[in-house]
Motif scaffolding. Structure first.
Motif, PDB file in Angstrom:
ATOM      1  N   ASP A 230       0.822  -1.209   0.000  1.00 13.56           N
ATOM      2  CA  ASP A 230       0.000   0.000   0.000  1.00 13.56           C
ATOM      3  C   ASP A 230       0.856   1.259   0.000  1.00 13.56           C
ATOM      4  OD1 ASP A 230      -2.543  -1.253  -0.075  1.00 13.56           O
ATOM      5  OD2 ASP A 230      -2.363  -1.707   2.064  1.00 13.56           O
TER       6      ASP A 230
ATOM      7  N   LYS B 299       2.313   1.589  -3.508  1.00 14.11           N
ATOM      8  CA  LYS B 299       1.265   2.020  -4.444  1.00 14.11           C
ATOM      9  C   LYS B 299       1.019   3.520  -4.297  1.00 14.11           C
ATOM     10  CE  LYS B 299      -3.634   1.355  -5.538  1.00 14.11           C
ATOM     11  NZ  LYS B 299      -4.887   0.684  -5.124  1.00 14.11           N
TER      12      LYS B 299
ATOM     13  N   ASP C  33      -5.271  -3.393  -9.324  1.00 15.80           N
ATOM     14  CA  ASP C  33      -4.858  -3.856  -8.003  1.00 15.80           C
ATOM     15  C   ASP C  33      -5.672  -5.113  -7.754  1.00 15.80           C
ATOM     16  OD1 ASP C  33      -4.398  -4.331  -5.299  1.00 15.80           O
ATOM     17  OD2 ASP C  33      -4.629  -2.226  -4.708  1.00 15.80           O
ATOM     18  N   SER C  34      -5.033  -6.266  -7.921  1.00  9.71           N
ATOM     19  CA  SER C  34      -5.762  -7.533  -7.889  1.00  9.71           C
ATOM     20  C   SER C  34      -5.187  -8.486  -6.861  1.00  9.71           C
ATOM     21  CB  SER C  34      -5.685  -8.229  -9.260  1.00  9.71           C
ATOM     22  OG  SER C  34      -6.111  -7.362 -10.278  1.00  9.71           O
ATOM     23  N   ARG C  35      -6.062  -9.172  -6.177  1.00 11.52           N
ATOM     24  CA  ARG C  35      -5.667 -10.273  -5.308  1.00 11.52           C
ATOM     25  C   ARG C  35      -5.956 -11.549  -6.093  1.00 11.52           C
ATOM     26  NH1 ARG C  35      -4.451  -7.928  -0.589  1.00 11.52           N
ATOM     27  NH2 ARG C  35      -5.554  -6.032  -0.046  1.00 11.52           N
TER      28      ARG C  35
ATOM     29  N   ASP D 155      -4.830 -16.234  -2.115  1.00 11.64           N
ATOM     30  CA  ASP D 155      -4.234 -15.938  -0.818  1.00 11.64           C
ATOM     31  C   ASP D 155      -2.727 -15.771  -0.962  1.00 11.64           C
ATOM     32  OD1 ASP D 155      -6.645 -16.025   0.479  1.00 11.64           O
ATOM     33  OD2 ASP D 155      -6.379 -18.050   1.295  1.00 11.64           O
TER      34      ASP D 155
ATOM     35  N   ARG E 276      -0.851 -10.674  -4.339  1.00 11.97           N
ATOM     36  CA  ARG E 276      -1.494  -9.407  -4.730  1.00 11.97           C
ATOM     37  C   ARG E 276      -0.622  -8.762  -5.792  1.00 11.97           C
ATOM     38  NH1 ARG E 276      -2.267  -4.112  -0.862  1.00 11.97           N
ATOM     39  NH2 ARG E 276      -3.195  -2.742  -2.429  1.00 11.97           N
TER      40      ARG E 276
ATOM     41  N   VAL F 294      -0.216  -5.239  -8.017  1.00 13.32           N
ATOM     42  CA  VAL F 294      -0.580  -3.853  -8.298  1.00 13.32           C
ATOM     43  C   VAL F 294       0.290  -3.414  -9.469  1.00 13.32           C
ATOM     44  CG1 VAL F 294      -0.734  -1.497  -7.436  1.00 13.32           C
ATOM     45  CG2 VAL F 294      -1.118  -3.424  -5.864  1.00 13.32           C
TER      46      VAL F 294
ATOM     47  N   GLY G 240       3.776  -5.919  -5.212  1.00 10.16           N
ATOM     48  CA  GLY G 240       2.773  -6.807  -4.647  1.00 10.16           C
ATOM     49  C   GLY G 240       3.359  -7.781  -3.658  1.00 10.16           C
ATOM     50  N   THR G 241       2.603  -8.816  -3.388  1.00 10.80           N
ATOM     51  CA  THR G 241       3.035  -9.885  -2.491  1.00 10.80           C
ATOM     52  C   THR G 241       3.025 -11.194  -3.259  1.00 10.80           C
ATOM     53  OG1 THR G 241       0.757 -10.136  -1.718  1.00 10.80           O
ATOM     54  CG2 THR G 241       2.214  -8.785  -0.369  1.00 10.80           C
TER      55      THR G 241
END
Length: 137
Positions: free
Chosen positions: A16, A19, A33-35, A38, A41, A43, A57-58
């Motif tokens: 965040d 971003k 911005d998509s998940r 689990d 993520r 962006v 992202g992650t």
């Protein structure tokens, strides 16, 4: 066949925060911005006028946050780019050029005027002036 670089993954600690920095301070457009699932993520952000985006992202990379150096943007007017970054609150170097391998304050010749900044994690960016706008899109 054309081979086009489309996306560069930028390793960050706080998605965040990254971003917000790239959108509000660097002026990039948030494409999505998509998940995905689990722990994943994505962006995607694109610099104005660019056909190449970055992704923060992650679950995207094992590279340590802040380890990406040498990302480069090209602009038609380095002074205007510097002013825009400063106005957006980015800690940016003065306009500099290279002389004998050293960075020196002030404009240089063709393709030799830059400003430098880092994102909150320390990923390093250079902004280079293209002569006559060449290479800047």
């Amino acid at each position: 066949m054309d081979w086009k670089l489309a996306v560069v993954v930028v390793p960050v600690t706080d998605v965040d925060r990254a971003k917000l920095f790239y959108e509000e301070q660097a002026g990039f457009t948030v494409d999505h911005d998509s998940r995905v699932r689990d722990g994943v993520r994505v962006v995607q952000l694109t610099p104005p006028g660019s056909s190449c985006s970055i992704v923060v992202g992650t679950g995207l990379t094992e590279a340590p946050a802040g380890s990406l150096k040498g990302l480069q943007l090209v602009v038609p007017d380095i002074d205007r780019a510097h002013a825009e970054l400063v106005a957006r609150g980015v800690e940016v170097s003065p306009v500099q050029h290279f002389e004998d391998g050293d960075r020196v304050d002030g404009r240089g010749g063709a393709w030799n005027s830059f400003v430098f900044f880092s994102d909150p994690d320390g990923n390093g960016w250079a902004v280079q002036e293209a002569p006559g706008g060449a290479g800047a899109r």
